[in-house]
Design an enzyme around this catalytic site. Structure first.
Site, PDB file in Angstrom:
ATOM      1  N   ASP A  67      11.173  -4.290   5.442  1.00  0.00           N
ATOM      2  CA  ASP A  67      10.724  -2.903   5.382  1.00  0.00           C
ATOM      3  C   ASP A  67      10.444  -2.301   6.762  1.00  0.00           C
ATOM      4  O   ASP A  67      10.391  -3.017   7.768  1.00  0.00           O
ATOM      5  CB  ASP A  67       9.472  -2.785   4.486  1.00  0.00           C
ATOM      6  CG  ASP A  67       8.520  -3.978   4.632  1.00  0.00           C
ATOM      7  OD1 ASP A  67       8.506  -4.607   5.709  1.00  0.00           O
ATOM      8  OD2 ASP A  67       7.815  -4.290   3.668  1.00  0.00           O
ATOM      9  N   ASP A 136      -2.625  -6.092  -3.777  1.00  0.00           N
ATOM     10  CA  ASP A 136      -2.294  -5.434  -5.050  1.00  0.00           C
ATOM     11  C   ASP A 136      -1.053  -6.052  -5.700  1.00  0.00           C
ATOM     12  O   ASP A 136      -0.539  -5.533  -6.685  1.00  0.00           O
ATOM     13  CB  ASP A 136      -2.094  -3.921  -4.847  1.00  0.00           C
ATOM     14  CG  ASP A 136      -0.898  -3.578  -3.950  1.00  0.00           C
ATOM     15  OD1 ASP A 136      -0.243  -4.512  -3.423  1.00  0.00           O
ATOM     16  OD2 ASP A 136      -0.616  -2.386  -3.767  1.00  0.00           O
ATOM     17  N   HIS A 138       1.962  -6.466  -4.237  1.00  0.00           N
ATOM     18  CA  HIS A 138       3.275  -5.981  -3.791  1.00  0.00           C
ATOM     19  C   HIS A 138       4.028  -7.062  -3.011  1.00  0.00           C
ATOM     20  O   HIS A 138       3.428  -7.941  -2.399  1.00  0.00           O
ATOM     21  CB  HIS A 138       3.171  -4.678  -2.967  1.00  0.00           C
ATOM     22  CG  HIS A 138       2.574  -4.801  -1.601  1.00  0.00           C
ATOM     23  ND1 HIS A 138       1.706  -3.862  -1.085  1.00  0.00           N
ATOM     24  CD2 HIS A 138       2.722  -5.721  -0.612  1.00  0.00           C
ATOM     25  CE1 HIS A 138       1.368  -4.212   0.146  1.00  0.00           C
ATOM     26  NE2 HIS A 138       1.964  -5.337   0.451  1.00  0.00           N
ATOM     27  N   GLU A 143       5.344  -1.471  -4.527  1.00  0.00           N
ATOM     28  CA  GLU A 143       3.973  -1.364  -5.008  1.00  0.00           C
ATOM     29  C   GLU A 143       3.940  -1.489  -6.537  1.00  0.00           C
ATOM     30  O   GLU A 143       4.986  -1.367  -7.194  1.00  0.00           O
ATOM     31  CB  GLU A 143       3.392  -0.006  -4.569  1.00  0.00           C
ATOM     32  CG  GLU A 143       3.329   0.199  -3.060  1.00  0.00           C
ATOM     33  CD  GLU A 143       2.219  -0.620  -2.385  1.00  0.00           C
ATOM     34  OE1 GLU A 143       1.690  -1.571  -3.009  1.00  0.00           O
ATOM     35  OE2 GLU A 143       1.894  -0.307  -1.231  1.00  0.00           O
TER      36      GLU A 143
HETATM   37  C1  F6R Z   1       5.564  -6.848   5.374  1.00  0.00           C
HETATM   38  C2  F6R Z   1       5.577  -6.701   3.918  1.00  0.00           C
HETATM   39  C3  F6R Z   1       4.318  -6.766   3.115  1.00  0.00           C
HETATM   40  C4  F6R Z   1       3.350  -7.841   3.603  1.00  0.00           C
HETATM   41  C5  F6R Z   1       2.077  -7.819   2.763  1.00  0.00           C
HETATM   42  C6  F6R Z   1       1.060  -8.836   3.262  1.00  0.00           C
HETATM   43  O1  F6R Z   1       6.862  -6.735   5.907  1.00  0.00           O
HETATM   44  O2  F6R Z   1       6.606  -6.491   3.374  1.00  0.00           O
HETATM   45  O3  F6R Z   1       4.634  -6.987   1.770  1.00  0.00           O
HETATM   46  O4  F6R Z   1       3.963  -9.095   3.492  1.00  0.00           O
HETATM   47  O5  F6R Z   1       1.503  -6.549   2.797  1.00  0.00           O
HETATM   48  O6  F6R Z   1       0.667  -8.490   4.538  1.00  0.00           O
HETATM   49  P1  F6R Z   1      -0.232  -9.466   5.425  1.00  0.00           P
HETATM   50  O7  F6R Z   1       0.582 -10.653   5.685  1.00  0.00           O
HETATM   51  O8  F6R Z   1      -0.509  -8.672   6.668  1.00  0.00           O
HETATM   52  O9  F6R Z   1      -1.454  -9.743   4.608  1.00  0.00           O
END
Ligand code: F6R
Length: 261
Positions: A67, A136, A138, A143
């Protein structure tokens, strides 16, 4: 699903890095799907060290990131392109022209999303996808309520995600971009192998839902139960709400005894 629980994120990340290294030894021209955020940082550091020691090489590897924020240029320190260069690509022997991050500055975002999907297909598909998970549930920025059939597209960030990511923006929630391009859930599910990392108690509820809960768009990561080859790397805190901990630990001992992890 293999659920591998270790005492802390350092041990767990080292284990995940060894798994990725094994993939590169099996197939030096692997296509890797990559994530940003806190969870993969130690994995990237460990892979970079292996590369410097000459144990692995990324020369023939192609990468696709999950992303990118909309409206944040690649040279901006908050962009995911900047994050990947600083935390990984600049430290390994990869050919940067083989690294792909969605173009959040594209004039025609819809066309950019379509060509990202086409580029993944043209590369032969993702061999190993690295994921984190949001509190959450995702994956990528898919989401809660995201379609399991979704492909690369624009998604609005949930308020829980904006709050969680504010730590990268000086804790200013208003500075966090509200939209991102993300691989879709069906894009992620097409990867041949998936490795998901989750650390800390903030992730415990989402992790329990992902592994032991019903499959539901309300917790997008729960769809991983339907993937044939997923390894989930957890520390004790992220595993603290799992009901079947003893079973996972016994299975981990079996895998260790067979030298598979
Ligand atoms: C990042 C992504 C998100 C993160 C998720 C966890 O490229 O796609 O899904 O993997 O938000 O983020 P952290 O590792 O910072 O807790």
């Amino acid at each position: 699903m293999e659920v591998i629980i270790d005492v802390d994120s350092a041990v767990s990340s080292e284990r995940a890095a060894r798994n990725i290294a094994k993939q590169l030894k099996l197939k030096p021209s692997s296509v890797l799907g990559l994530a940003t955020g806190s969870s993969p940082l130690k994995v990237y550091a460990s892979l970079a060290e292996m590369c410097v020691r000459g144990e692995i090489s990324f020369r023939s590897v192609t990468t696709f990131n999950l992303d990118e924020y909309i409206g944040v240029p690649p040279e901006n320190e908050h962009s995911y392109r900047y994050f990947m260069n600083a935390n990984f690509f600049d430290k390994i022997d990869i050919d940067k022209s083989r690294t792909h991050v969605p173009d959040g500055m594209a004039k025609d975002i819809e066309a950019a999303c379509k060509s990202y999907e086409a580029d993944i297909e043209a590369s032969g598909g993702i061999d190993l996808q690295l994921l984190g998970i949001g509190s959450d549930g995702h994956i990528g920025f898919n989401e809660p309520s995201s379609s399991f059939a979704s492909k690369t597209r624009v998604k609005g960030l949930a308020s829980e995600t904006i709050t969680a990511n504010a730590r990268f923006f000086g804790n200013d929630v208003l500075a966090v971009p509200t939209h991102a391009i993300t691989m879709g859930i069906s894009t992620i599910m097409k990867a041949r192998k998936i490795c998901l990392l989750a650390y800390g108690s903030d992730k415990a509820a989402a992790v329990a839902g992902m592994i032991e809960g019903p499959i539901s768009a309300k917790l997008p990561a729960s769809i991983l139960q339907m993937h044939p080859c997923v390894t989930i790397y957890l520390d004790n805190a992220a595993a603290s709400k799992l009901d079947l901990r003893q079973y996972y630990d016994a299975a981990k001992s079996d895998l260790e005894a067979r030298g598979e992890i």
